[in-house]
Design a protein around this motif. Structure first.
Motif, PDB file in Angstrom:
ATOM      1  N   ALA A   1      39.730  49.105  32.093  1.00 24.25           N
ATOM      2  CA  ALA A   1      40.128  49.430  33.469  1.00 24.25           C
ATOM      3  C   ALA A   1      39.213  48.789  34.512  1.00 24.25           C
ATOM      4  O   ALA A   1      39.671  48.405  35.594  1.00 24.25           O
ATOM      5  CB  ALA A   1      40.171  50.941  33.659  1.00 24.25           C
TER       6      ALA A   1
ATOM      7  N   GLY B   1      46.748  48.034  34.788  1.00 23.35           N
ATOM      8  CA  GLY B   1      45.776  49.026  35.249  1.00 23.35           C
ATOM      9  C   GLY B   1      44.368  48.500  35.398  1.00 23.35           C
ATOM     10  O   GLY B   1      43.469  49.237  35.802  1.00 23.35           O
TER      11      GLY B   1
ATOM     12  N   GLY C   1      50.916  47.222  30.307  1.00 28.06           N
ATOM     13  CA  GLY C   1      50.417  48.436  30.939  1.00 28.06           C
ATOM     14  C   GLY C   1      48.913  48.430  31.120  1.00 28.06           C
ATOM     15  O   GLY C   1      48.396  48.833  32.179  1.00 28.06           O
ATOM     16  N   ALA C   2      48.189  47.964  30.100  1.00 29.11           N
ATOM     17  CA  ALA C   2      46.737  47.910  30.186  1.00 29.11           C
ATOM     18  C   ALA C   2      46.292  46.880  31.217  1.00 29.11           C
ATOM     19  O   ALA C   2      45.364  47.120  32.013  1.00 29.11           O
ATOM     20  CB  ALA C   2      46.143  47.580  28.820  1.00 29.11           C
TER      21      ALA C   2
ATOM     22  N   PRO D   1      43.729  50.701  27.639  1.00 27.09           N
ATOM     23  CA  PRO D   1      43.773  50.772  29.106  1.00 27.09           C
ATOM     24  C   PRO D   1      42.503  51.334  29.733  1.00 27.09           C
ATOM     25  O   PRO D   1      41.995  50.764  30.711  1.00 27.09           O
ATOM     26  CB  PRO D   1      44.982  51.684  29.371  1.00 27.09           C
TER      27      PRO D   1
END
Length: 317
Positions: A43, A62, A58-59, A39
């Motif tokens: 980003a 973000g 999730g990564a 992540p």
């Protein structure tokens, strides 16, 4: 300027020239990336290149600038593809680069096991030849390929390439139909019939929920000809504990595996307990990794990134 992040350069051999996209860009490269570090590292990326480093929901969530993920492999199970599509992110993979290297490795395993190369080599190292009272000895079985039947699970590019080599050696080739197929299409043989008639079984298919543990004890007990089991596709297609049991019970003649369920294997992997057997060969997921194939793979990765930048994405999943 687009930021390109390559998460796991060390998964591509050191002989490969890592060329970069022709357009202006910022390049960030990591040797390895642990799942928990993905992540933060992506980003602020516009384009991510990964081979085995997982890029999950999730990564992706973000990474607000992320527009493309280029997978440096054919298999793309490391990517949360559904979520990437939901976010409008292009995901590409490489295809066809392994058309020579994987089939050649497959037959290296077949030859070594069919002719007991490993066992005879161990015997020579152990002094058996020196102690023999004649010019040769017969401590292991030797079988020709000509006239034998090769059962192939997976009829894609690699499966067909393996079949072409097999036919050149005078083998009969049968492609297995799906395990749950109600009808058998042209060019395929019923799943159970392949199990019953093949002298060698080779896997060239992806790992999916329907193919995981495709072969277990029930299937091993149907293998009337005690075949060699060759897997250069994906770990998890064959139940590894059941494979060891099948070897112990003499249901199969041997096993040549380049892929395991967990890579690198955990200490309790069943196959690690039988590595000293002459009819077992395990290689460390290198069937794909000839110098030529890896350079071709990387050239595809770069071309997909460049095509995406031009607005004409290729190999989008």
């Amino acid at each position: 300027m687009l930021k390109v992040v390559f998460l796991d350069r060390d998964t591509i051999g050191p002989s490969v020239e890592i060329t970069r996209p022709a357009f202006a860009h910022e390049w960030v490269e990591y040797g390895k990336t642990a799942p928990e570090d993905v992540p933060a590292r992506i980003a602020h990326a516009d384009i991510v290149i990964t081979n085995k480093a997982p890029v999950r929901e999730g990564a992706i969530d973000g990474a607000s600038k992320l527009k493309m993920i280029a997978v440096a492999a054919t298999g793309h199970d490391v990517i949360d593809l559904a979520f990437a599509r939901e976010r409008g992110i292009i995901v590409s993979n490489v295809r066809g680069y392994a058309i020579n290297t994987v089939p050649e490795h497959t037959f290296a395993l077949i030859f070594a096991l069919r002719r007991s190369i490993v066992g005879f080599r161990q015997d020579v190292i152990g002094g058996e030849w020196q102690r023999a009272n004649q010019f040769c000895f017969f401590t292991h079985p030797i079988r020709d390929l000509a006239g034998s039947t090769l059962g192939i699970f997976g009829r894609g590019t690699l499966g067909k390439s393996v079949a072409k080599i097999a036919e050149a050696f005078g083998m009969k080739v049968v492609f297995a139909a799906r395990k749950d197929a109600e009808t058998v299409g042209a060019g395929y043989t019923a799943f159970d019939e392949v199990l019953e008639t093949a002298d060698i079984i080779s896997f060239h298919m992806p790992l999916t929920p329907t193919t995981r543990n495709l072969i277990g004890m029930e299937e091993f007990r149907r293998m009337k000809r005690k075949p060699l089991i060759i897997n250069t596709a994906r770990g998890g297609l064959v139940n590894e504990a059941d494979l060891v049991t099948a070897l112990d019970e003499g249901l199969i003649a041997g096993a040549g595996f380049d892929v395991l369920t967990k890579e690198p294997p955990l200490p309790d992997n069943p196959l690690l307990t039988i590595l000293d057997r002459p009819n077992v060969i395990v290689t460390p997921h290198v069937a794909w990794a000839s110098d030529e194939a890896m350079q071709t793979l990387w050239a595809q990765v770069v071309s997909h990134v460049e095509n995406f930048e031009k607005g004409t994405p290729t190999n989008a999943l």
